[in-house]
Motif scaffolding. Structure first.
Motif, short mmCIF file in Angstrom:
data_model
loop_
_atom_site.label_atom_id
_atom_site.label_comp_id
_atom_site.label_asym_id
_atom_site.label_seq_id
_atom_site.Cartn_x
_atom_site.Cartn_y
_atom_site.Cartn_z
N LEU A 168 1.24 1.15 -7.79
CA LEU A 168 2.49 0.28 -8.24
C LEU A 168 3.17 1.01 -9.08
O LEU A 168 4.26 1.19 -8.92
CB LEU A 168 0.93 -0.22 -9.77
CG LEU A 168 0.52 -1.91 -8.52
CD1 LEU A 168 0.13 -2.52 -10.04
CD2 LEU A 168 0.96 -2.30 -7.91
N ARG A 169 3.09 2.40 -9.47
CA ARG A 169 4.01 3.31 -10.00
C ARG A 169 4.63 4.44 -9.27
O ARG A 169 5.64 4.33 -9.71
CB ARG A 169 3.06 5.17 -10.98
CG ARG A 169 1.95 4.22 -11.98
CD ARG A 169 1.78 4.95 -13.70
NE ARG A 169 1.10 4.70 -14.73
CZ ARG A 169 0.91 5.25 -15.05
NH1 ARG A 169 0.66 6.39 -15.14
NH2 ARG A 169 0.40 5.04 -16.25
N HIS A 170 3.92 4.64 -7.72
CA HIS A 170 5.06 5.79 -6.98
C HIS A 170 4.33 5.27 -5.57
O HIS A 170 3.80 5.24 -4.73
CB HIS A 170 4.42 6.92 -7.47
CG HIS A 170 4.06 7.14 -8.41
ND1 HIS A 170 5.47 7.84 -9.60
CD2 HIS A 170 3.38 8.06 -9.28
CE1 HIS A 170 5.04 8.04 -9.98
NE2 HIS A 170 4.07 8.71 -10.89
N PRO A 171 4.67 3.39 -5.50
CA PRO A 171 5.01 2.93 -4.29
C PRO A 171 5.64 3.43 -3.54
O PRO A 171 5.34 3.74 -2.00
CB PRO A 171 5.74 1.71 -4.62
CG PRO A 171 6.73 1.88 -5.59
CD PRO A 171 5.68 2.69 -6.39
N PHE A 172 6.57 4.22 -3.23
CA PHE A 172 7.86 4.94 -2.92
C PHE A 172 6.81 6.07 -1.83
O PHE A 172 6.60 5.77 -0.81
CB PHE A 172 9.59 5.13 -2.86
CG PHE A 172 10.06 5.99 -1.78
CD1 PHE A 172 10.06 5.55 -0.82
CD2 PHE A 172 9.90 7.95 -1.42
CE1 PHE A 172 11.06 5.86 0.37
CE2 PHE A 172 10.87 8.20 -0.98
CZ PHE A 172 11.05 7.64 0.03
N LEU A 173 5.84 7.07 -3.04
CA LEU A 173 5.15 7.83 -2.94
C LEU A 173 4.55 7.36 -1.46
O LEU A 173 4.31 8.56 -0.93
CB LEU A 173 5.34 9.01 -3.89
CG LEU A 173 4.06 10.72 -3.36
CD1 LEU A 173 5.36 11.25 -2.59
CD2 LEU A 173 3.70 10.71 -4.70
N ALA A 174 3.67 6.30 -1.99
CA ALA A 174 2.55 6.47 -1.27
C ALA A 174 2.76 5.47 0.35
O ALA A 174 1.93 6.18 0.99
CB ALA A 174 1.81 5.25 -2.23
N LEU A 175 3.95 4.80 0.81
CA LEU A 175 4.18 4.79 1.85
C LEU A 175 5.30 5.88 2.79
O LEU A 175 4.67 5.27 4.01
CB LEU A 175 4.81 3.20 1.36
CG LEU A 175 4.36 1.55 0.56
CD1 LEU A 175 5.01 0.76 0.58
CD2 LEU A 175 2.91 1.43 1.65
N MET A 176 5.66 6.78 1.96
CA MET A 176 6.05 7.45 2.92
C MET A 176 5.45 7.96 4.17
O MET A 176 6.04 8.41 4.82
CB MET A 176 6.77 9.19 2.20
CG MET A 176 7.48 9.51 2.77
SD MET A 176 8.36 10.82 1.19
CE MET A 176 7.32 11.36 0.77
#
Length: 385
Positions: free
Chosen positions: A132-140
């Protein structure tokens, strides 16, 4: 009401209505003048120090707080201290008279000091909080790996697989022996499926399609179909036409090879014994003819018994040979019941497999990066400890 006055740093009480002594008034005025001069000198010294070094008044003590650094005493402050040190009241002669009553004030009780609180360790965040804090970093990583898998799956050359089926045994089986024959043919199908890798079968199949025997051996495979008398022959290749041709050629080579080796040594031995028995029958017949010409009764009877024995033995060998030949032919009868007509590609299967592997790897990598970024302060704290 009583009136209080300050002199020489101490407070004095004077009762109302009492005449003010001249010495008291004089000491009061002198003390007030000295206080004013000292305060002005201190303010001037502080102002001068701030003009010389504005950043030197506060120092960092390392724990996030600041304390005021002591200022160097300038000439104005030293002069003010020299003026303030002597007690103007004590320097003047005291006038005789009653001593003023000293006023004492009690200082308030100091509050108990609390022990300083130690540094608190930051809380460790979980995978959901990190996502939730870093959604872009987790989905990249997921997007990058899945995109790469799609590119690889589309550009990869597909492999085609063709299948042909062979049946073991014949359909002209008596009803009372059907169950036994089917069970035996199932066992034969499992045995014959392993013959696909035999050297004569591979050589013949490779010769028919025009490839090397090693390539044919790597591309061929055969397995029995469960609960049936069928053998499934598979051939893999870079094109559909090549796979179809190799599957049919391997099926024909397997059928020819099994039919050749099914002629066992027992049938050959029985045939040779039958030929020898027939020769003995002819010899016995010649002896009977000789006995008849010689009119020998005892010799004729003996020659006839020998002829009958030779004919009986020859007849038995003939029946045994016919039975062995029939059994071998019926048990080894292979028929190409379903030749290969089309080939299937593994493009879609491999693409789905690559996407699934890339998605799982991307999720693990993305959550790992998000957790590392979220709990970086915790890791640094543990490293310092």
């Amino acid at each position: 009401m009583s009136e209080q006055t300050q002199s020489g740093g101490r407070w004095w009480r004077r009762e109302p209505g009492a005449a003010a002594e001249p010495a008291d008034v004089q000491r009061h005025d002198v003390a007030a003048a000295v206080e004013e001069s000292v305060q002005a000198a201190v303010e001037e010294s502080v102002r001068a120090a701030m003009e010389r070094n504005p950043a030197g008044l506060h120092t960092d003590v390392g724990n996030g707080s600041h304390e005021v650094a002591p200022l160097e005493a300038g000439p104005e402050l030293q002069e003010a201290e020299q003026v303030r040190d002597p007690d103007p009241v004590a320097a003047q002669p005291r006038q005789p008279g009653p001593e003023p009553e000293a006023v004492t004030t009690e200082a308030p009780a100091a509050a108990p000091e609390r022990p300083p609180a130690g540094p608190t360790r930051p809380r460790v965040a979980g995978p959901l909080e990190a996502f939730l804090r870093h959604p872009f970093l987790a989905l990249m990583p997921v997007l990058l790996l899945v995109g790469g898998a799609i590119v690889i799956g589309v550009q990869r050359k597909p492999e085609y697989t063709a299948q042909a089926r062979i049946t073991v045994g014949g359909s002209d089986v008596p009803p009372f022996a059907l169950q036994t024959v089917v069970t035996g043919n199932q066992a034969l199908a499992a045995s014959y499926a392993r013959v696909i890798s035999a050297y004569p079968v591979v050589i013949d199949a490779a010769r028919k399609v025009g490839i090397a025997p090693g390539a044919a051996a790597n591309a061929l495979n055969a397995s029995p179909v469960a609960s049936s008398t069928l053998i499934q022959v598979e051939a893999k290749g870079a094109s559909a036409a090549f796979s179809i041709g190799l599957a049919n050629a391997a099926s024909e080579s397997l059928i020819n090879y099994v039919q050749r080796v099914s002629k066992t040594n027992a049938s050959s031995t029985l045939f040779r014994q039958y030929q020898a028995a027939q020769a003995q029958v002819r010899s016995a017949q010649r002896r009977v003819q000789a006995a008849i010409r010689s009119n020998s009764g005892a010799g004729l009877t003996k020659a006839q018994l020998a002829e009958d024995s030779a004919q009986l033995r020859a007849s038995d060998l003939a029946n045994r040979y016919r039975g062995t030949t029939f059994d071998a032919a019926s048990s080894s009868r292979l028929t190409l019941i379903a030749p290969a007509a089309h080939a299937t590609s593994d493009r879609r299967t491999m693409l789905e497999r690559l996407i699934a592997i890339a998605a799982i790897g991307g999720i693990v990598l993305g959550l790992g990066l998000a957790l590392l970024d979220t709990n970086w302060r915790v890791l640094r704290t543990l490293r310092r400890e």
